[in-house]
Design a protein around this motif. Structure first.
Motif, PDB file in Angstrom:
ATOM      1  N   ALA A  81       0.829  -1.202   0.000  1.00  0.00           N
ATOM      2  CA  ALA A  81       0.000   0.000   0.000  1.00  0.00           C
ATOM      3  C   ALA A  81       0.866   1.255   0.000  1.00  0.00           C
ATOM      4  N   ALA A  82       1.947   1.233   0.776  1.00  0.00           N
ATOM      5  CA  ALA A  82       2.878   2.352   0.776  1.00  0.00           C
ATOM      6  C   ALA A  82       3.535   2.513  -0.587  1.00  0.00           C
ATOM      7  N   ALA A  83       3.890   1.380  -1.205  1.00  0.00           N
ATOM      8  CA  ALA A  83       4.504   1.416  -2.530  1.00  0.00           C
ATOM      9  C   ALA A  83       3.540   1.992  -3.568  1.00  0.00           C
ATOM     10  N   ALA A  84       2.251   1.720  -3.409  1.00  0.00           N
ATOM     11  CA  ALA A  84       1.259   2.237  -4.358  1.00  0.00           C
ATOM     12  C   ALA A  84       1.158   3.751  -4.274  1.00  0.00           C
ATOM     13  N   VAL A  85       1.273   4.313  -3.064  1.00  0.00           N
ATOM     14  CA  VAL A  85       1.267   5.776  -2.916  1.00  0.00           C
ATOM     15  C   VAL A  85       2.484   6.364  -3.596  1.00  0.00           C
ATOM     16  N   ALA A  86       3.649   5.778  -3.358  1.00  0.00           N
ATOM     17  CA  ALA A  86       4.881   6.277  -3.974  1.00  0.00           C
ATOM     18  C   ALA A  86       4.808   6.198  -5.492  1.00  0.00           C
ATOM     19  N   ALA A  87       4.247   5.115  -6.007  1.00  0.00           N
ATOM     20  CA  ALA A  87       4.126   4.963  -7.460  1.00  0.00           C
ATOM     21  C   ALA A  87       3.177   6.002  -8.043  1.00  0.00           C
ATOM     22  N   GLN A  88       2.065   6.261  -7.356  1.00  0.00           N
ATOM     23  CA  GLN A  88       1.097   7.234  -7.869  1.00  0.00           C
ATOM     24  C   GLN A  88       1.665   8.645  -7.850  1.00  0.00           C
ATOM     25  N   MET A  89       2.559   8.936  -6.909  1.00  0.00           N
ATOM     26  CA  MET A  89       3.194  10.258  -6.882  1.00  0.00           C
ATOM     27  C   MET A  89       3.937  10.557  -8.177  1.00  0.00           C
ATOM     28  N   ARG A  90       4.394   9.528  -8.851  1.00  0.00           N
ATOM     29  CA  ARG A  90       5.122   9.700 -10.111  1.00  0.00           C
ATOM     30  C   ARG A  90       4.187   9.834 -11.306  1.00  0.00           C
ATOM     31  N   GLU A  91       2.885   9.619 -11.081  1.00  0.00           N
ATOM     32  CA  GLU A  91       1.933   9.587 -12.190  1.00  0.00           C
ATOM     33  C   GLU A  91       0.728  10.482 -11.925  1.00  0.00           C
ATOM     34  N   LEU A  92       0.997  11.679 -11.453  1.00  0.00           N
ATOM     35  CA  LEU A  92      -0.072  12.633 -11.174  1.00  0.00           C
ATOM     36  C   LEU A  92      -0.417  13.419 -12.436  1.00  0.00           C
ATOM     37  N   PRO A  93      -1.697  13.687 -12.659  1.00  0.00           N
ATOM     38  CA  PRO A  93      -2.077  14.503 -13.819  1.00  0.00           C
ATOM     39  C   PRO A  93      -1.873  15.988 -13.538  1.00  0.00           C
ATOM     40  N   ALA A  94      -1.696  16.748 -14.602  1.00  0.00           N
ATOM     41  CA  ALA A  94      -1.617  18.203 -14.468  1.00  0.00           C
ATOM     42  C   ALA A  94      -3.013  18.780 -14.272  1.00  0.00           C
ATOM     43  N   HIS A  95      -3.105  19.867 -13.524  1.00  0.00           N
ATOM     44  CA  HIS A  95      -4.358  20.621 -13.477  1.00  0.00           C
ATOM     45  C   HIS A  95      -4.712  21.094 -14.892  1.00  0.00           C
ATOM     46  N   ALA A  96      -5.996  21.281 -15.146  1.00  0.00           N
ATOM     47  CA  ALA A  96      -6.455  21.596 -16.497  1.00  0.00           C
ATOM     48  C   ALA A  96      -5.884  22.903 -17.051  1.00  0.00           C
ATOM     49  N   ASP A  97      -5.576  23.850 -16.172  1.00  0.00           N
ATOM     50  CA  ASP A  97      -5.099  25.155 -16.631  1.00  0.00           C
ATOM     51  C   ASP A  97      -3.616  25.173 -16.967  1.00  0.00           C
ATOM     52  N   VAL A  98      -2.887  24.107 -16.622  1.00  0.00           N
ATOM     53  CA  VAL A  98      -1.423  24.163 -16.654  1.00  0.00           C
ATOM     54  C   VAL A  98      -0.869  24.211 -18.066  1.00  0.00           C
ATOM     55  N   ARG A  99      -1.157  23.230 -18.871  1.00  0.00           N
ATOM     56  CA  ARG A  99      -0.532  23.177 -20.195  1.00  0.00           C
ATOM     57  C   ARG A  99      -0.862  24.401 -21.059  1.00  0.00           C
ATOM     58  N   PRO A 100      -2.129  24.825 -21.152  1.00  0.00           N
ATOM     59  CA  PRO A 100      -2.398  26.010 -21.968  1.00  0.00           C
ATOM     60  C   PRO A 100      -1.621  27.242 -21.497  1.00  0.00           C
ATOM     61  N   ALA A 101      -1.510  27.420 -20.189  1.00  0.00           N
ATOM     62  CA  ALA A 101      -0.798  28.586 -19.663  1.00  0.00           C
ATOM     63  C   ALA A 101       0.693  28.505 -19.957  1.00  0.00           C
ATOM     64  N   LEU A 102       1.282  27.326 -19.764  1.00  0.00           N
ATOM     65  CA  LEU A 102       2.710  27.173 -20.044  1.00  0.00           C
ATOM     66  C   LEU A 102       3.001  27.395 -21.529  1.00  0.00           C
ATOM     67  N   GLU A 103       2.124  26.909 -22.382  1.00  0.00           N
ATOM     68  CA  GLU A 103       2.317  27.125 -23.818  1.00  0.00           C
ATOM     69  C   GLU A 103       2.260  28.612 -24.158  1.00  0.00           C
ATOM     70  N   ARG A 104       1.339  29.324 -23.554  1.00  0.00           N
ATOM     71  CA  ARG A 104       1.240  30.762 -23.801  1.00  0.00           C
ATOM     72  C   ARG A 104       2.478  31.502 -23.307  1.00  0.00           C
ATOM     73  N   LEU A 105       2.934  31.148 -22.114  1.00  0.00           N
ATOM     74  CA  LEU A 105       4.099  31.827 -21.537  1.00  0.00           C
ATOM     75  C   LEU A 105       5.368  31.525 -22.331  1.00  0.00           C
ATOM     76  N   GLY A 106       5.537  30.260 -22.705  1.00  0.00           N
ATOM     77  CA  GLY A 106       6.693  29.911 -23.518  1.00  0.00           C
ATOM     78  C   GLY A 106       6.639  30.598 -24.869  1.00  0.00           C
ATOM     79  N   GLY A 107       5.451  30.645 -25.474  1.00  0.00           N
ATOM     80  CA  GLY A 107       5.284  31.340 -26.750  1.00  0.00           C
ATOM     81  C   GLY A 107       5.509  32.834 -26.641  1.00  0.00           C
TER      82      GLY A 107
END
Length: 224
Positions: A81-107
């Motif tokens: 169970a502890a290993a499952a928490v550690a594994a999920q920490m590596r596979e978290l999704p981004a918040h919905a606003d993140v990618r569009p904002a980063l693309e705008r800022l980088g652009g």
């Protein structure tokens, strides 16, 4: 307000959605609502190690926090169970606003790095799994400097890695302690008021306080 030379984005909670941990946390501790308690205890353990000189990385702090909460509740923490928490920490999704904002800022010509207390290997997996890898010029871990945020050396380390003066770096974070640490160290800061997050009323205040990264992009792209 002048345009910062570098935007350094905190990763956990600021960019990535920790609610994906609810299932593994429920399995480990019997109650998904304990996730915020676990995360805050993990931070406390890491910061105590920092203050007392007995360094504890984020992976060790996360596991120790799980064990402590499990002891409070009674049943021993199961290894898988502890290993499952550690594994999920590596596979978290981004918040919905993140990618569009980063693309705008980088652009818009901004230099972007991911800047976290998570060990570098974990941080790189997190950013890659969330589909954000190509949007950052680098992933920087304070663990490399053995000085976790909010220690002043952590922010100086990130600035050095990017080749900018500390005062030209703007931290972007949803944690009041991270923003306060950056400002105290001599960096700039923007606070992202994710649900339940508020900036500290103590000490220097961030230049920008917004509800999400889209609003941050709006603010920063207005600067010449």
């Amino acid at each position: 307000m002048t345009r910062p030379a570098l935007l350094a984005f905190d990763v956990n909670e600021t960019l990535l959605d920790l609610s994906a941990l609810d299932g593994p946390i429920e399995r480990a501790l019997g109650d998904a609502s304990l996730r915020p308690v676990w995360f805050q205890l993990m931070l406390q353990l890491a910061f105590v190690g920092q203050i007392t000189g007995e360094y504890l990385d984020f992976g060790g702090a996360q596991r120790a926090a799980l064990e402590m909460i499990a002891r409070r509740k009674g049943p021993a923490l199961e290894e898988d169970a502890a290993a499952a928490v550690a594994a999920q920490m590596r596979e978290l999704p981004a918040h919905a606003d993140v990618r569009p904002a980063l693309e705008r800022l980088g652009g818009g010509g901004y230099r972007l790095i991911a800047f976290t207390n998570s060990p570098l290997e974990v941080a790189r997996e997190q950013v890659a799994h969330a589909g954000l890898e190509e949007l950052f010029e680098a992933v920087v871990s304070a663990d490399e400097a053995r000085q976790l945020k909010p220690a002043p050396r952590a922010y100086a380390f990130a600035a050095e890695r990017a080749g900018v003066e500390l005062g030209e770096l703007m931290l972007v974070a949803a944690h009041h302690w991270d923003v306060s640490g950056a400002l105290r160290a001599g960096a700039r800061a923007a606070f992202i008021a994710r649900p339940g997050m508020v900036p500290s009323p103590v000490g220097a205040q961030p230049e920008i306080v917004v509800g999400d990264l889209g609003e941050l992009a709006d603010e920063l792209l207005r600067l010449s």
